[in-house]
Design a protein around this motif. Structure first.
Motif, PDB file in Angstrom:
ATOM      1  N   GLY A 173      -2.102 -13.622   5.426  1.00 59.26           N
ATOM      2  CA  GLY A 173      -0.668 -13.892   5.371  1.00 59.26           C
ATOM      3  C   GLY A 173       0.150 -12.782   4.749  1.00 59.26           C
ATOM      4  O   GLY A 173       1.217 -13.038   4.186  1.00 59.26           O
ATOM      5  N   GLN A 174      -0.327 -11.548   4.861  1.00 56.90           N
ATOM      6  CA  GLN A 174       0.404 -10.426   4.277  1.00 56.90           C
ATOM      7  C   GLN A 174       1.185  -9.696   5.381  1.00 56.90           C
ATOM      8  O   GLN A 174       1.521 -10.290   6.389  1.00 56.90           O
ATOM      9  CB  GLN A 174      -0.573  -9.529   3.526  1.00 56.90           C
ATOM     10  CG  GLN A 174      -1.204 -10.260   2.344  1.00 56.90           C
ATOM     11  CD  GLN A 174      -2.274  -9.466   1.623  1.00 56.90           C
ATOM     12  OE1 GLN A 174      -2.563  -8.321   1.947  1.00 56.90           O
ATOM     13  NE2 GLN A 174      -2.872 -10.089   0.619  1.00 56.90           N
ATOM     14  N   GLY A 175       1.497  -8.429   5.182  1.00 51.05           N
ATOM     15  CA  GLY A 175       2.383  -7.765   6.127  1.00 51.05           C
ATOM     16  C   GLY A 175       1.872  -6.423   6.592  1.00 51.05           C
ATOM     17  O   GLY A 175       0.722  -6.031   6.328  1.00 51.05           O
ATOM     18  N   LEU A 176       2.760  -5.709   7.273  1.00 48.96           N
ATOM     19  CA  LEU A 176       2.416  -4.386   7.779  1.00 48.96           C
ATOM     20  C   LEU A 176       2.173  -3.409   6.633  1.00 48.96           C
ATOM     21  O   LEU A 176       1.355  -2.494   6.764  1.00 48.96           O
ATOM     22  CB  LEU A 176       3.541  -3.879   8.690  1.00 48.96           C
ATOM     23  CG  LEU A 176       3.318  -2.528   9.362  1.00 48.96           C
ATOM     24  CD1 LEU A 176       2.072  -2.531  10.233  1.00 48.96           C
ATOM     25  CD2 LEU A 176       4.543  -2.121  10.180  1.00 48.96           C
ATOM     26  N   LEU A 177       2.863  -3.583   5.515  1.00 50.46           N
ATOM     27  CA  LEU A 177       2.637  -2.697   4.375  1.00 50.46           C
ATOM     28  C   LEU A 177       1.188  -2.751   3.930  1.00 50.46           C
ATOM     29  O   LEU A 177       0.559  -1.712   3.686  1.00 50.46           O
ATOM     30  CB  LEU A 177       3.564  -3.072   3.223  1.00 50.46           C
ATOM     31  CG  LEU A 177       3.372  -2.252   1.936  1.00 50.46           C
ATOM     32  CD1 LEU A 177       3.660  -0.778   2.187  1.00 50.46           C
ATOM     33  CD2 LEU A 177       4.255  -2.786   0.819  1.00 50.46           C
ATOM     34  N   GLU A 178       0.641  -3.959   3.841  1.00 52.81           N
ATOM     35  CA  GLU A 178      -0.760  -4.078   3.426  1.00 52.81           C
ATOM     36  C   GLU A 178      -1.709  -3.471   4.458  1.00 52.81           C
ATOM     37  O   GLU A 178      -2.716  -2.846   4.105  1.00 52.81           O
ATOM     38  CB  GLU A 178      -1.110  -5.540   3.168  1.00 52.81           C
ATOM     39  CG  GLU A 178      -0.587  -6.109   1.847  1.00 52.81           C
ATOM     40  CD  GLU A 178       0.898  -6.460   1.894  1.00 52.81           C
ATOM     41  OE1 GLU A 178       1.482  -6.738   0.826  1.00 52.81           O
ATOM     42  OE2 GLU A 178       1.481  -6.466   3.008  1.00 52.81           O
ATOM     43  N   LEU A 179      -1.382  -3.659   5.745  1.00 51.06           N
ATOM     44  CA  LEU A 179      -2.204  -3.027   6.790  1.00 51.06           C
ATOM     45  C   LEU A 179      -2.153  -1.506   6.658  1.00 51.06           C
ATOM     46  O   LEU A 179      -3.175  -0.823   6.809  1.00 51.06           O
ATOM     47  CB  LEU A 179      -1.716  -3.435   8.175  1.00 51.06           C
ATOM     48  CG  LEU A 179      -2.273  -4.705   8.819  1.00 51.06           C
ATOM     49  CD1 LEU A 179      -1.754  -4.831  10.250  1.00 51.06           C
ATOM     50  CD2 LEU A 179      -3.793  -4.737   8.812  1.00 51.06           C
ATOM     51  N   ALA A 180      -0.967  -0.977   6.417  1.00 47.02           N
ATOM     52  CA  ALA A 180      -0.816   0.468   6.280  1.00 47.02           C
ATOM     53  C   ALA A 180      -1.604   0.983   5.081  1.00 47.02           C
ATOM     54  O   ALA A 180      -2.271   2.036   5.158  1.00 47.02           O
ATOM     55  CB  ALA A 180       0.661   0.830   6.149  1.00 47.02           C
ATOM     56  N   VAL A 181      -1.545   0.279   3.971  1.00 45.98           N
ATOM     57  CA  VAL A 181      -2.291   0.687   2.779  1.00 45.98           C
ATOM     58  C   VAL A 181      -3.795   0.630   3.043  1.00 45.98           C
ATOM     59  O   VAL A 181      -4.553   1.509   2.616  1.00 45.98           O
ATOM     60  CB  VAL A 181      -1.903  -0.196   1.572  1.00 45.98           C
ATOM     61  CG1 VAL A 181      -2.856   0.025   0.404  1.00 45.98           C
ATOM     62  CG2 VAL A 181      -0.465   0.100   1.151  1.00 45.98           C
ATOM     63  N   ALA A 182      -4.240  -0.398   3.769  1.00 47.67           N
ATOM     64  CA  ALA A 182      -5.663  -0.515   4.110  1.00 47.67           C
ATOM     65  C   ALA A 182      -6.114   0.660   4.963  1.00 47.67           C
ATOM     66  O   ALA A 182      -7.178   1.263   4.715  1.00 47.67           O
ATOM     67  CB  ALA A 182      -5.920  -1.831   4.837  1.00 47.67           C
TER      68      ALA A 182
END
Length: 393
Positions: free
Chosen positions: A63-72
């Protein structure tokens, strides 16, 4: 203004970095040489839920966002994966998970998202065609109505990951370009069952021999009357351009995150060598001719990181982010390329040896200046939309 990453993103960075550090450069070189998907890393990402960060919690995601995907993605690239990391977060987490979560019907989300979370299905994306690369308006692949579904025919090129994919997120025309008013109408985004179409003989693909990023194949895909049920449309029939841009902006932001992580990785390798190599009794890194270019690249990477995070932050809030996504992609791709080029120069003649990972990173870094959008088109967008200059194409 608050430049601190949220706790969720910090946890993602820590978790993905821990996975990445378990795999050394010999592992990534073997995967590249064998043209093999990094299955062991992918399985760890799936098992830990690190690939399904942006899938809603009700479907099993974080349930997170694109920011978390980018950081990953940045953490995976910086931790050792380099250019191989981008496809691991683009193909299924973004093209599949993020797109279906944003534009799927309740039934589609219930059908696909839990299976993406468990790793049961994987996806890829098909937009580029031999005569419609950066100019998506000219797409010729067409989907015509046939009973309760569509029959899709056409050709796509440079489609990465189709050999692994269960479903292809495909952009087709349901209204020919010559008849579309406005030009951006008449597009439809479809979920194509790859394995079923292959079994039926209506979809075939041919891998393209390529210079680098060999952990995933890129193929020419041929579609000959591929049947797609009507309930596999993402968004609305004929109004797929809105879905398309909601795919392309995250693609550019994630490509930027890959460039940031790639730049950090290659810069670290170059600095390690500059600290250790001392042919005249002093480490070559003590020479300003070696140190200053590396320091400048560090500045470039940090600037690219800021714009990448800003673009992802805007997208997560539903705010316009096209210019930011383009600037992030432009600056990150250039930073990664400059880092790879300078690492090559820092290693001297040894850069040409496959005993070092520099040669692989050098060729992998170059393609980021061309995909997912050529830097010339990014500059044209900035010139028109940010500077108010006349449209150039």
């Amino acid at each position: 203004m608050d430049f601190d990453l949220p706790e969720s993103a910090l946890a993602v960075r820590e978790g993905v970095t821990a996975i990445a550090r378990r795999y050394d450069q010999e592992y990534w070189s073997r995967c590249d040489a064998d043209k093999r998907w990094p299955e062991e890393v992918w399985r760890e990402l799936v098992d830990g839920g690190w690939h399904s960060l942006a899938i809603p919690e009700e479907h099993g995601g974080a349930g997170q966002g694109l920011l978390e995907l980018a950081v990953a993605l940045e953490a995976l690239a910086a931790g050792g994966a380099g250019g191989a990391a981008s496809f691991m977060y683009l193909l299924t987490p973004a093209f599949g998970g993020l797109t279906i979560a944003r534009h799927g019907t309740p039934e589609q989300r219930a059908e696909f998202l839990p299976r993406i979370v468990t790793g049961e299905i994987e996806t890829c994306f098909a937009i580029t065609e031999p005569d419609a690369g950066s100019n998506a308006i000219n797409i010729a692949t067409h989907a015509r109505r046939d009973g309760d579904g569509f029959l899709v025919s056409g050709q796509k090129i440079w489609i990465s990951g189709v050999e692994r994919a269960d479903f292809l997120v495909l952009v087709a025309r349901t209204v020919p370009a010559a008849e579309a008013r406005p030009r951006t109408s008449g597009f439809t985004v479809l979920l194509v069952d790859v394995k079923d179409a292959v079994a039926q003989g209506t979809l075939t693909y041919q891998p393209i021999p390529k210079l680098g990023t060999n952990t995933v194949a890129s193929s020419t895909v041929f579609l000959d009357e591929v049947r797609v049920p009507a309930d596999r449309v993402l968004g609305e029939v004929g109004r797929g351009f809105a879905v398309l841009w909601d795919i392309l902006n995250p693609e550019r932001i994630l490509a930027a995150a890959s460039g940031v992580g790639f730049g950090e990785l290659v810069l670290g390798i170059a600095c390690d060598y500059a600290r250790e190599r001392a042919p005249f009794g002093t480490p070559i890194g003590a020479n300003q001719a070696v140190a200053f270019p590396l320091a400048r690249i560090k500045a470039q990477v940090e600037l690219a990181r800021l714009m990448t995070y800003k673009a992802a932050w805007l997208w997560d809030r539903g705010r316009p982010c096209g210019s930011e996504a383009n600037v992030a992609k432009l600056t990150a791709a250039d930073a990664a390329w400059q880092a790879a080029d300078r690492a090559f120069q820092t290693h001297g003649g040894m850069a040409y040896s496959l005993e070092y990972p520099v040669a692989r990173m050098f060729r992998d870094a170059r393609i980021a200046k061309n995909i997912p959008v050529a830097e010339e088109l990014v500059l044209a967008h900035i010139a028109q939309h940010e500077l108010g200059l006349p449209r150039s194409y």
